[in-house]
Design a protein around this motif. Structure first.
Motif, short mmCIF file in Angstrom:
data_model
loop_
_atom_site.label_atom_id
_atom_site.label_comp_id
_atom_site.label_asym_id
_atom_site.label_seq_id
_atom_site.Cartn_x
_atom_site.Cartn_y
_atom_site.Cartn_z
N LEU A 220 0.87 -1.17 0.00
CA LEU A 220 0.00 0.00 0.00
C LEU A 220 0.91 1.22 0.00
O LEU A 220 1.58 1.51 0.99
CB LEU A 220 -0.90 0.02 1.24
N LEU A 221 0.97 1.93 -1.11
CA LEU A 221 1.81 3.11 -1.22
C LEU A 221 0.92 4.35 -1.16
O LEU A 221 -0.28 4.26 -0.97
CB LEU A 221 2.64 3.04 -2.49
N ASP A 222 1.50 5.52 -1.32
CA ASP A 222 0.75 6.76 -1.12
C ASP A 222 -0.46 6.85 -2.04
O ASP A 222 -1.58 7.14 -1.61
CB ASP A 222 1.64 7.98 -1.36
N ASP A 223 -0.26 6.64 -3.34
CA ASP A 223 -1.33 6.87 -4.30
C ASP A 223 -1.55 5.71 -5.25
O ASP A 223 -2.25 5.84 -6.24
CB ASP A 223 -1.06 8.15 -5.10
N HIS A 224 -0.92 4.56 -4.98
CA HIS A 224 -1.17 3.40 -5.82
C HIS A 224 -0.78 2.13 -5.07
O HIS A 224 -0.15 2.17 -4.01
CB HIS A 224 -0.40 3.51 -7.15
N PHE A 225 -1.17 1.02 -5.64
CA PHE A 225 -0.92 -0.31 -5.08
C PHE A 225 0.18 -0.98 -5.89
O PHE A 225 0.21 -0.86 -7.12
CB PHE A 225 -2.22 -1.13 -5.17
N SER A 226 1.10 -1.66 -5.22
CA SER A 226 2.18 -2.38 -5.93
C SER A 226 2.13 -3.86 -5.60
O SER A 226 1.79 -4.25 -4.49
CB SER A 226 3.55 -1.82 -5.55
#
Length: 516
Positions: A220-226
């Motif tokens: 879970l990153l700031d503005d997207h999912f990896s």
């Protein structure tokens, strides 16, 4: 974004140091970290070329429960790495995990290096790297990345992510289930295969339902999912997805932490490009000389190139810059912008850079449009100004303009069709819902036929023209004119954004008469 985080990190480090010195440190709502790093090198003729490098972001301030949880996490992984590099036989134990742990963030790393450095110097049998960095922080969660690097006869690397809830510090155990991830790949087949890259020595990757994706592969990153794919030629591959695309597949706990794209704002499928290590490229408009400029950050500072000129009465609107790995280790940049306020009046420049790092435009694709016309084609059930309110009730810059799919390397150019306006009784260029497709072949974009909208399920792209795409009381429906002059109505129950249309529809009906 990267520059902002570096600035915040510096400010945080200064604040943390000042707080510790004064003895009056107050807990912060945000996690404050300090980076510690050290390199241990072999000290005898058998291992003098080997090394072990450790880099850790250690918490020095923040919510106590969160700090305690992350300190325990760091202690676990730092202990495991030091023990495994201090002995040929991993069964030997020099220190216990309990005696190595300290809840003082400033002392933890130094304590480990003091105890283990002499042992590692004598026992290194490979080169090793371990990096534990805070990679994202929001109001609700913090995400750490753990990267491991090994070199012996060959080299390999691994990457893992760990997300902590800031409310009580606990680590999120399930970000999305294996079944939901399999369903995601089934709904988005374009992500199922990664082509081989002989220049990078990569043989490619293909999704399989049997592939195991533990929670530590998900970020879970700031503005997207990896999502991390391990085993990609002894290294790893990272897929990035916008939350609007993957939100419905996430676990309930994860959904409560991330912000879904706001209702009424469509999020189209995208593959978020990773910035290159050696360059950063962006666009600006020179309103004095009426030119579109391209900036390329390289050694010695940014290099500025004039990409194209425009007429003084026009305006240019920069949109996107994509970095594309070309053949023969070259790099191609795709610039997308528009002339005038119409969102579907887009253009795309394909550029490479010369030995002096100046951008050289190679080819231009243009999509014409009238600067102030009404998008009022008769197959829409209401009239709307194209620059203010598109059909479907939201402004979406990709839907009516040129779209580049980073994953498939395809450029979608809207097919406009002359139709008689309902209101003005004249011909206008209007959106049809179909696209000319240009495929990047490693050197340039070449024609690849036409296709339906890229956000649609692949089985539904065989229409001649989109008639209506609209919300209903229970979802979204689309009506298309088919090549045999019949009409097809497709419905997705519960759908809220265009992205939901990538899934299989709940209902498909065909009729000789137009649906109402």
């Amino acid at each position: 974004m990267k520059r902002i985080w570096i600035l915040l990190a510096v400010v945080s480090m200064v604040a943390a140091w000042g707080g510790c010195q004064s003895g009056n440190q107050v807990s912060s709502k945000d996690l404050v970290v300090v980076e510690y790093t050290d390199t241990v090198r072999g000290n005898n003729e058998n291992n003098q070329n080997d090394w072990a490098e450790f880099t850790v972001d250690v918490p020095v301030n923040g919510p106590k429960a969160l700090v305690d949880s992350i300190m325990a996490f760091i202690n676990d992984h730092l202990y495991e790495a030091c023990e495994s590099n201090a002995h040929f036989d991993e069964k030997n134990v020099t220190f216990s995990k309990e005696e190595m742990f300290t809840d003082d963030g400033k002392r933890l790393f130094g304590h480990y290096m003091e105890k283990y450095k002499p042992l590692i110097q004598d026992s290194l049998w490979r080169s090793f790297g371990q990096t534990m960095k805070m990679e994202a922080q929001t109001d609700k969660y913090v995400t750490y990345g753990l990267e491991l690097f090994f070199c012996g006869l060959g080299c390999s690397s691994q990457k893992y992510y760990y997300t902590f809830d800031k409310s009580d510090g606990h680590q999120i155990k399930e970000i999305l289930s294996h079944d939901n991830l399999v369903r995601f790949f089934e709904d988005y087949p374009e992500y199922n295969t990664v082509g081989a890259d002989p220049w990078a020595g990569a043989s490619g990757w293909k999704f399989s339902p049997e592939y195991e994706f533990p929670t530590s592969n998900c970020a879970l990153l700031d503005d997207h999912f990896s999502l991390v794919i391990h085993g990609y030629d002894n290294h790893y591959l990272i897929f990035d997805f916008p939350y609007g695309q993957i939100f419905s597949y996430l676990s309930p706990e994860t959904q409560s932490l991330v912000e879904q794209i706001g209702e009424g704002e469509p999020m189209l499928p995208t593959y978020i490009p990773k910035p290159t290590d050696y360059s950063e490229v962006w666009m600006e408009v020179d309103t004095v000389n009426h030119a579109l400029l391209g900036y390329l950050a390289a050694a010695g500072g940014p290099h500025v190139s004039t990409l194209t000129h425009y007429e003084p009465e026009q305006k240019l609107y920069p949109k996107w810059v994509y970095t594309i790995s070309g053949s023969e280790a070259s790099t191609v940049f795709l610039f997308i912008y528009s002339r005038g306020p119409l969102l579907y009046s887009n253009e795309a420049l394909v550029c490479t850079y010369d030995e002096d790092y100046y951008l050289q435009p190679a080819k231009l694709f243009v999509q014409e449009g009238k600067s102030d016309s009404l998008l009022s084609c008769k197959w829409y059930d209401y009239v709307t100004k194209s620059k203010d309110e598109f059909p479907f009730e939201e402004v979406d810059e990709n839907r009516f303009g040129i779209h580049y799919d980073q994953f498939t390397r395809r450029l979608y150019v809207p097919v406009m069709e002359g139709q008689e306006s309902v209101t003005e009784k004249q011909n206008e260029n209007c959106y049809t819902g179909r696209y000319k497709v240009l495929q990047f072949n490693g050197k340039e974009f070449v024609p690849a036929g036409t296709d339906g909208a890229w956000w649609l399920n692949t089985d539904l792209r065989n229409y001649k023209r989109t008639i209506i795409n609209r919300r209903t009381s229970d979802g979204i429906e689309q009506i298309d004119l088919m090549s045999d002059s019949t009409y097809r109505r497709t419905a997705w129950k519960g759908a809220k954004t265009l992205d939901d249309l990538r899934k299989k529809p709940d209902e498909v009906k065909v009729s000789k008469e137009m649906f109402r």
